[in-house]
Motif scaffolding. Structure first.
Motif, PDB file in Angstrom:
ATOM      1  N   UNK A   1      33.752  46.873  54.185  1.00 34.91           N
ATOM      2  CA  UNK A   1      34.160  46.084  55.255  1.00 34.91           C
ATOM      3  C   UNK A   1      35.002  44.716  54.798  1.00 34.91           C
ATOM      4  N   UNK A   2      35.301  43.972  55.907  1.00 34.68           N
ATOM      5  CA  UNK A   2      35.940  42.695  55.940  1.00 34.68           C
ATOM      6  C   UNK A   2      35.341  41.887  54.945  1.00 34.68           C
ATOM      7  N   UNK A   3      36.236  41.004  54.136  1.00 39.91           N
ATOM      8  CA  UNK A   3      35.381  40.195  53.154  1.00 39.91           C
ATOM      9  C   UNK A   3      35.176  40.700  51.847  1.00 39.91           C
ATOM     10  N   UNK A   4      35.607  41.845  51.497  1.00 40.96           N
ATOM     11  CA  UNK A   4      35.519  42.315  50.143  1.00 40.96           C
ATOM     12  C   UNK A   4      36.247  41.448  49.126  1.00 40.96           C
ATOM     13  N   UNK A   5      37.426  40.988  49.129  1.00 43.61           N
ATOM     14  CA  UNK A   5      38.190  40.196  48.390  1.00 43.61           C
ATOM     15  C   UNK A   5      37.575  38.653  48.272  1.00 43.61           C
ATOM     16  N   UNK A   6      37.150  38.367  49.552  1.00 45.09           N
ATOM     17  CA  UNK A   6      36.772  37.141  49.504  1.00 45.09           C
ATOM     18  C   UNK A   6      35.456  36.972  49.063  1.00 45.09           C
ATOM     19  N   UNK A   7      34.706  37.919  48.692  1.00 43.94           N
ATOM     20  CA  UNK A   7      33.544  37.914  47.885  1.00 43.94           C
ATOM     21  C   UNK A   7      33.921  38.006  46.402  1.00 43.94           C
ATOM     22  N   UNK A   8      34.693  38.904  45.953  1.00 38.58           N
ATOM     23  CA  UNK A   8      35.111  39.453  44.556  1.00 38.58           C
ATOM     24  C   UNK A   8      35.872  38.517  43.911  1.00 38.58           C
TER      25      UNK A   8
ATOM     26  N   UNK B   1      22.291  36.325  16.694  1.00 40.27           N
ATOM     27  CA  UNK B   1      22.911  36.153  18.045  1.00 40.27           C
ATOM     28  C   UNK B   1      24.396  36.504  17.831  1.00 40.27           C
ATOM     29  N   UNK B   2      24.897  36.896  18.706  1.00 41.01           N
ATOM     30  CA  UNK B   2      26.210  37.351  18.779  1.00 41.01           C
ATOM     31  C   UNK B   2      26.808  36.989  20.073  1.00 41.01           C
ATOM     32  N   UNK B   3      27.964  36.318  20.048  1.00 38.26           N
ATOM     33  CA  UNK B   3      28.865  35.978  21.251  1.00 38.26           C
ATOM     34  C   UNK B   3      30.150  36.752  21.394  1.00 38.26           C
ATOM     35  N   UNK B   4      30.309  37.090  22.594  1.00 41.84           N
ATOM     36  CA  UNK B   4      31.684  37.993  22.824  1.00 41.84           C
ATOM     37  C   UNK B   4      31.892  37.873  24.170  1.00 41.84           C
ATOM     38  N   UNK B   5      33.154  38.190  24.543  1.00 40.24           N
ATOM     39  CA  UNK B   5      33.663  37.931  25.857  1.00 40.24           C
ATOM     40  C   UNK B   5      34.690  38.999  26.255  1.00 40.24           C
ATOM     41  N   UNK B   6      34.625  39.282  27.779  1.00 36.52           N
ATOM     42  CA  UNK B   6      35.349  39.809  28.415  1.00 36.52           C
ATOM     43  C   UNK B   6      36.081  39.094  29.650  1.00 36.52           C
ATOM     44  N   UNK B   7      37.172  39.754  30.152  1.00 30.65           N
ATOM     45  CA  UNK B   7      38.076  39.054  31.321  1.00 30.65           C
ATOM     46  C   UNK B   7      37.986  40.181  32.471  1.00 30.65           C
ATOM     47  N   UNK B   8      37.802  39.298  33.665  1.00 35.89           N
ATOM     48  CA  UNK B   8      37.730  40.116  34.892  1.00 35.89           C
ATOM     49  C   UNK B   8      38.690  39.359  35.707  1.00 35.89           C
ATOM     50  N   UNK B   9      39.513  40.284  36.292  1.00 34.20           N
ATOM     51  CA  UNK B   9      40.851  39.896  37.114  1.00 34.20           C
ATOM     52  C   UNK B   9      40.428  40.686  38.463  1.00 34.20           C
ATOM     53  N   UNK B  10      40.317  40.094  39.472  1.00 33.66           N
ATOM     54  CA  UNK B  10      40.445  40.594  40.808  1.00 33.66           C
ATOM     55  C   UNK B  10      41.596  40.225  41.636  1.00 33.66           C
ATOM     56  N   UNK B  11      42.120  41.382  42.112  1.00 36.64           N
ATOM     57  CA  UNK B  11      43.270  41.342  42.747  1.00 36.64           C
ATOM     58  C   UNK B  11      43.262  41.782  44.340  1.00 36.64           C
ATOM     59  N   UNK B  12      43.688  40.993  45.337  1.00 42.28           N
ATOM     60  CA  UNK B  12      43.603  41.620  46.543  1.00 42.28           C
ATOM     61  C   UNK B  12      44.484  42.941  46.560  1.00 42.28           C
ATOM     62  N   UNK B  13      44.123  43.850  47.303  1.00 45.03           N
ATOM     63  CA  UNK B  13      44.836  45.036  47.503  1.00 45.03           C
ATOM     64  C   UNK B  13      45.855  45.049  48.697  1.00 45.03           C
TER      65      UNK B  13
ATOM     66  N   UNK C   1      44.199  36.092  52.553  1.00 46.22           N
ATOM     67  CA  UNK C   1      43.529  37.578  51.938  1.00 46.22           C
ATOM     68  C   UNK C   1      42.078  37.750  51.811  1.00 46.22           C
ATOM     69  N   UNK C   2      41.323  36.523  52.147  1.00 47.99           N
ATOM     70  CA  UNK C   2      39.716  36.640  51.842  1.00 47.99           C
ATOM     71  C   UNK C   2      39.407  37.461  52.839  1.00 47.99           C
ATOM     72  N   UNK C   3      39.923  37.655  53.920  1.00 47.34           N
ATOM     73  CA  UNK C   3      39.288  38.651  54.686  1.00 47.34           C
ATOM     74  C   UNK C   3      39.669  40.293  54.403  1.00 47.34           C
ATOM     75  N   UNK C   4      40.499  40.422  53.666  1.00 48.52           N
ATOM     76  CA  UNK C   4      40.863  41.896  53.089  1.00 48.52           C
ATOM     77  C   UNK C   4      39.672  42.795  52.931  1.00 48.52           C
TER      78      UNK C   4
END
Length: 357
Positions: free
Chosen positions: A176-183, A204-216, A112-115
């Motif tokens: 273009x092709x490769x959107x998922x392959x990069x993200x 100094x403050x430390x916080x965090x977020x989560x990122x989830x990248x899914x192939x469409x 799916x890298x090419x998606x």
């Protein structure tokens, strides 16, 4: 995976390669474009595998010669030289085994890298309001990156934070092709270290977020039975004016077998919200299956790069030191401002290189 099993699989691939080599030049195959393209794709992959296998056999033959010298030669200098060469050859063999393994088993789940489309989900984690603000900062970073890449995006779902920013935001990216392959490399925990504007003591403050990248994925790739979906509607709490808040246009879908829940309320139309929610649901189900397969092979692969594991801390954004560090590859860039302005491709390119090693 045992070496004997790997060699057996390589032998099978070699045999299959020679069979396809003969088949692909047949007139009846060449005239059938659909079949020809399918075989050509398989031929290209097998060609790489066979090339690695030939190199592997050469190194094994060389190792045999080295071992003969070490066991039989009385020349101390020659033995020392052979010992050094043996170390190099063993490293080469290990590298070829890993590359072969990736081509034979891992690539089946990374096609799916090419998606040209992906779903990106950002969620606040530890850190309260500061985490919500950081979600908005990362959203800005990504949208600037999309613009530089010539990609388009739409907000599918958004939930505002308490004071500022977002608790959650989901994007639909097309290009273009490769959107998922990069993200895909962005999946994981993103940590920020900085002094919040609301901090009177300057701590100094430390916080965090989560990122989830899914192939469409397309609806034909993931079959969902309507009987497996529970649909709820409710009034939108998002933007859109009085019309949205007066009607139950927002949609919540629950996939009963996997217990995956998706909400969408950005559109005024319930039908459009349902379509967008289904798109996210398909992608999440697809990703869940992919992650299960990747977990099975990750013990052998021993790589956290692009596994999609959302619990892994992948990056720290340190504002006082103007530094962004990717912990998977131990790479730091001392231009945090530029990075937050969407200049993230250099880091992604390095991650791509490490993934192929």
């Amino acid at each position: 995976m045992k070496k004997t099993s790997l060699i057996q699989k390589l032998e099978v691939s070699k045999k299959e390669f020679h069979e396809i080599s003969k088949l692909i030049i047949q007139p009846n195959v060449v005239s059938n474009q659909k079949e020809y393209k399918k075989l050509l794709k398989k031929y290209t992959k097998l060609e790489k595998i066979v090339s690695l296998y030939e190199e592997y056999n050469k190194k094994l033959a060389f190792l045999k010669e080295i071992n003969f010298i070490l066991e039989n030669d009385s020349d101390t200098e020659m033995k020392e030289l052979a010992s050094t060469e043996k170390h190099k050859v063993l490293e080469n063999l290990s590298s070829i085994e890993k590359k072969s393994y990736n081509l034979l088993f891992v690539s089946d789940y990374t096609t799916e890298d090419h998606r040209d489309a992906a779903i990106v989900e950002l969620r606040s984690g530890t850190g309260g309001d500061e985490a919500c603000i950081f979600v908005e900062d990362i959203l800005r970073m990504y949208t600037m990156y999309f613009k530089k890449s010539g990609w388009k995006y739409k907000i599918i779902h958004a939930q505002k934070g308490g004071i500022k920013g977002y608790k959650e935001i989901i994007l639909d990216i097309n290009g273009k092709e490769g959107v998922y392959g990069n993200l895909k490399f962005e999946s994981g925990v993103h940590r920020v270290q900085r002094i919040p504007k609301t901090e009177s003591q300057g701590r100094l403050h430390t916080s965090a977020i989560t990122v989830a990248v899914l192939p469409k994925v397309k609806d034909t790739e993931v079959r969902i039975n309507s009987s497996d979906i529970k649909k709820d509607t409710f009034r939108s709490s998002g933007s859109g004016g009085q019309h949205v808040n007066k009607t139950e246009s927002a949609v919540r879908l629950t996939h009963i077998p996997s217990k995956i829940t998706v909400e969408c309320q950005e559109e005024r139309s319930q039908h459009k919200n349902f379509e967008k929610a289904m798109s996210i649901l398909r992608s999440r189900i697809y990703q869940n299956e992919k992650e299960k397969k990747l977990k099975k092979i990750s013990i052998e692969r021993k790589s956290l790069i692009s596994t999609g594991d959302r619990s892994v801390k992948i990056r720290t954004y340190n504002y006082p030191k103007n530094r962004v560090t990717d912990h998977r590859i131990h790479k730091s860039i001392y231009d945090l401002e530029g990075f937050m302005n969407g200049n993230i491709q250099d880091m992604i390119n390095i991650l791509k290189i490490f993934e192929k090693k």
